[in-house]
Enzyme design. Structure first.
Site, PDB file in Angstrom:
ATOM      1  N   CYS A  75       0.848  -1.201   0.000  1.00 20.61           N
ATOM      2  CA  CYS A  75       0.000   0.000   0.000  1.00 20.61           C
ATOM      3  C   CYS A  75       0.881   1.248   0.000  1.00 20.61           C
ATOM      4  CB  CYS A  75      -0.888   0.006   1.244  1.00 20.61           C
ATOM      5  SG  CYS A  75      -2.020   1.390   1.313  1.00 20.61           S
ATOM      6  N   GLU A 113      -5.128  -8.073  -2.857  1.00 20.58           N
ATOM      7  CA  GLU A 113      -5.152  -8.126  -1.391  1.00 20.58           C
ATOM      8  C   GLU A 113      -4.298  -7.022  -0.823  1.00 20.58           C
ATOM      9  OE1 GLU A 113      -3.235  -9.953   2.436  1.00 20.58           O
ATOM     10  OE2 GLU A 113      -2.258  -9.641   0.502  1.00 20.58           O
ATOM     11  N   ARG A 157      -6.447 -12.027  11.441  1.00 20.28           N
ATOM     12  CA  ARG A 157      -5.719 -11.306  10.395  1.00 20.28           C
ATOM     13  C   ARG A 157      -6.755 -10.733   9.441  1.00 20.28           C
ATOM     14  NH1 ARG A 157      -0.456 -11.662   8.874  1.00 20.28           N
ATOM     15  NH2 ARG A 157       0.123 -11.080   6.762  1.00 20.28           N
ATOM     16  N   ARG A 159      -7.926  -8.489   6.341  1.00 16.44           N
ATOM     17  CA  ARG A 159      -7.338  -8.025   5.096  1.00 16.44           C
ATOM     18  C   ARG A 159      -8.399  -7.476   4.153  1.00 16.44           C
ATOM     19  NH1 ARG A 159      -3.245  -7.913   7.496  1.00 16.44           N
ATOM     20  NH2 ARG A 159      -1.199  -8.480   6.781  1.00 16.44           N
TER      21      ARG A 159
HETATM   22  C1  LIG Z   1       2.482  -7.950   0.827  1.00 15.58           C
HETATM   23  S1  LIG Z   1       3.747  -8.862   0.073  1.00 15.58           S
HETATM   24  C2  LIG Z   1       2.810 -10.044  -0.836  1.00 15.58           C
HETATM   25  C3  LIG Z   1       2.994 -11.445  -0.317  1.00 15.58           C
HETATM   26  C4  LIG Z   1       2.311 -12.553  -1.101  1.00 15.58           C
HETATM   27  N1  LIG Z   1       0.924 -12.288  -1.382  1.00 15.58           N
HETATM   28  C5  LIG Z   1       2.427 -13.873  -0.349  1.00 15.58           C
HETATM   29  O1  LIG Z   1       1.442 -14.575  -0.154  1.00 15.58           O
HETATM   30  O2  LIG Z   1       3.543 -14.194   0.084  1.00 15.58           O
HETATM   31  C6  LIG Z   1       4.306  -7.775  -1.190  1.00 15.58           C
HETATM   32  C7  LIG Z   1       5.497  -8.286  -1.975  1.00 15.58           C
HETATM   33  O3  LIG Z   1       5.737  -7.396  -3.063  1.00 15.58           O
HETATM   34  C8  LIG Z   1       7.124  -7.437  -3.327  1.00 15.58           C
HETATM   35  N2  LIG Z   1       7.451  -6.261  -4.161  1.00 15.58           N
HETATM   36  C9  LIG Z   1       7.557  -4.972  -3.749  1.00 15.58           C
HETATM   37  N3  LIG Z   1       7.865  -4.190  -4.801  1.00 15.58           N
HETATM   38  C10 LIG Z   1       7.938  -4.982  -5.903  1.00 15.58           C
HETATM   39  C11 LIG Z   1       8.220  -4.740  -7.279  1.00 15.58           C
HETATM   40  N4  LIG Z   1       8.503  -3.517  -7.727  1.00 15.58           N
HETATM   41  N5  LIG Z   1       8.213  -5.796  -8.138  1.00 15.58           N
HETATM   42  C12 LIG Z   1       7.947  -7.052  -7.680  1.00 15.58           C
HETATM   43  N6  LIG Z   1       7.688  -7.333  -6.380  1.00 15.58           N
HETATM   44  C13 LIG Z   1       7.682  -6.314  -5.497  1.00 15.58           C
HETATM   45  C14 LIG Z   1       7.741  -7.440  -1.935  1.00 15.58           C
HETATM   46  O4  LIG Z   1       9.081  -7.913  -1.946  1.00 15.58           O
HETATM   47  C15 LIG Z   1       6.781  -8.357  -1.175  1.00 15.58           C
HETATM   48  O5  LIG Z   1       7.249  -9.686  -1.155  1.00 15.58           O
END
Ligand SMILES: C[S@@+](CC[C@H](N)C(=O)[O-])C[C@H]1O[C@@H](n2cnc3c(N)ncnc32)[C@H](O)[C@@H]1O
Length: 314
Positions: A75, A113, A157, A159
């Site tokens: 976010c 999500e 949790r 969401r």
């Molecule tokens: C909230 S987590 C999502 C986790 C996932 N839904 C799971 O079940 O494990 C957000 C993820 O986005 C990745 N992320 C952040 N910026 C990104 C980018 N520019 N390109 C690809 N991934 C990115 C982060 O490293 C992080 O693992």
């Protein structure tokens, strides 16, 4: 219901909470993107698919066609500068990458999500901008705050889930769950737990001086003001602090395997990173059971409309 053959992409893939749920329902991942090297390593070890890196530099033409897009995106505040479309400009945010890919690929469905706080972020303007952007792309958008506790997991949790269907007129109703799971099914016997996970005598004494638990097993939680309480479920695992906050029966930390179980990852999930990386990854993940319940309902709905897999309406 199994829906063999539906193709999906997994953006901001982490350790694949969406992937685990979708595969259990017969899905096939055709593309994943994740920027963190350790999460990528865990993902590849578990699913045999190496996520691509930074989504910002991946062209939509490099992404295969798919039936559903998943994205648990971080976010970020949206700028109000460059208000050319009548609402906040999303360029430069990670949500922009989602809308860019949806616009180019037009999958029949998506499921996004985010944290519960997205609902109230910037007095609701952030969520409104997201919804309006997705509606402009032709999607019927529905959203809800769902709690993993209601979907068979002993973890509170909450969401924000945002589901979209291309060219549908009616809102999607998010399914209810079957209630919480049991801590007994999550916890490892103390005697099997590595001594490194046990809190020091001093910490245990301090906690016990403040609190007498009515729940056994229970997860003790100390909040920022130092108040201790305990429940027959865990408070939300967090990427940063949960290791220190949460104690099983007031005496030890959760093991990485217990944390994975609290998020609905089955024991076939291989732990290939160290404890602190795994804790961070699990704290970022989406609860598998929750996604599975929602996805199952989405697939049923799309199947009823007869539009899934190959019968693209776009
Ligand atoms: C909230 S987590 C999502 C986790 C996932 N839904 C799971 O079940 O494990 C957000 C993820 O986005 C990745 N992320 C952040 N910026 C990104 C980018 N520019 N390109 C690809 N991934 C990115 C982060 O490293 C992080 O693992």
């Amino acid at each position: 219901m199994r829906s063999p053959g539906f193709k999906y992409i997994d953006l901001f893939a982490g350790i694949g909470g969406f992937h685990m749920a979708a595969d259990a329902l017969g899905g096939r991942c055709v593309f994943a993107s994740e920027i963190d090297r350790e999460a990528t390593r865990a993902y590849e070890a578990n699913y045999g698919l190496a996520p691509r890196g930074d989504i910002k530099v991946i062209g939509a033409s490099e992404i295969p066609d798919h039936d559903i897009m998943f994205a648990g995106f971080p976010c970020q505040p949206f700028s109000i500068i460059g208000n050319r479309l009548g609402f906040a400009d999303i360029r430069g945010t990670l949500f922009f990458e989602i809308s860019r890919i949806l616009e180019a690929k037009r999958p029949p469905m998506f499921l996004l999500e985010n944290v519960k706080q997205l609902y109230t972020h910037d007095q609701g303007k952030t969520l409104r901008t997201i919804v309006r952007t997705l509606e402009r792309l032709g999607y019927k958008v529905s959203h809800a705050v769902l709690n993993a506790l209601d979907y068979g997991l002993p973890q509170k949790r909450e969401r924000t889930l945002i589901a979209g269907f291309l060219n549908h007129a009616v809102e999607f109703s998010f399914p209810g769950g079957d209630g919480p799971g049991r801590l007994e099914d999550i916890l490892e016997p103390d005697e099997d737990v590595d001594p490194k996970h046990f809190a020091s005598d001093m910490i245990v004494r301090k906690r016990k001086a403040k609190h007498e638990s009515g729940s056994r097993p229970g997860i003790w939680h100390e909040n920022k003001s130092g108040n201790v309480c305990s429940y027959p479920y865990s408070c939300a695992l967090r990427a940063g602090a949960s290791y220190n906050y949460l104690l099983v029966n007031g005496i030890r930390r959760l093991t990485p395997r217990e944390m994975l179980r609290l998020q609905g990852f089955p024991d076939k999930f291989r732990i290939v990173c160290n404890d602190s990386q795994t804790r961070r990854q699990v704290g970022n993940a989406v609860p598998v059971n929750l996604v599975k319940a929602v996805l199952k309902e989405m697939l049923l709905r799309e199947a009823k409309a007869g539009r899934r897999s190959g019968k693209r309406t776009a």
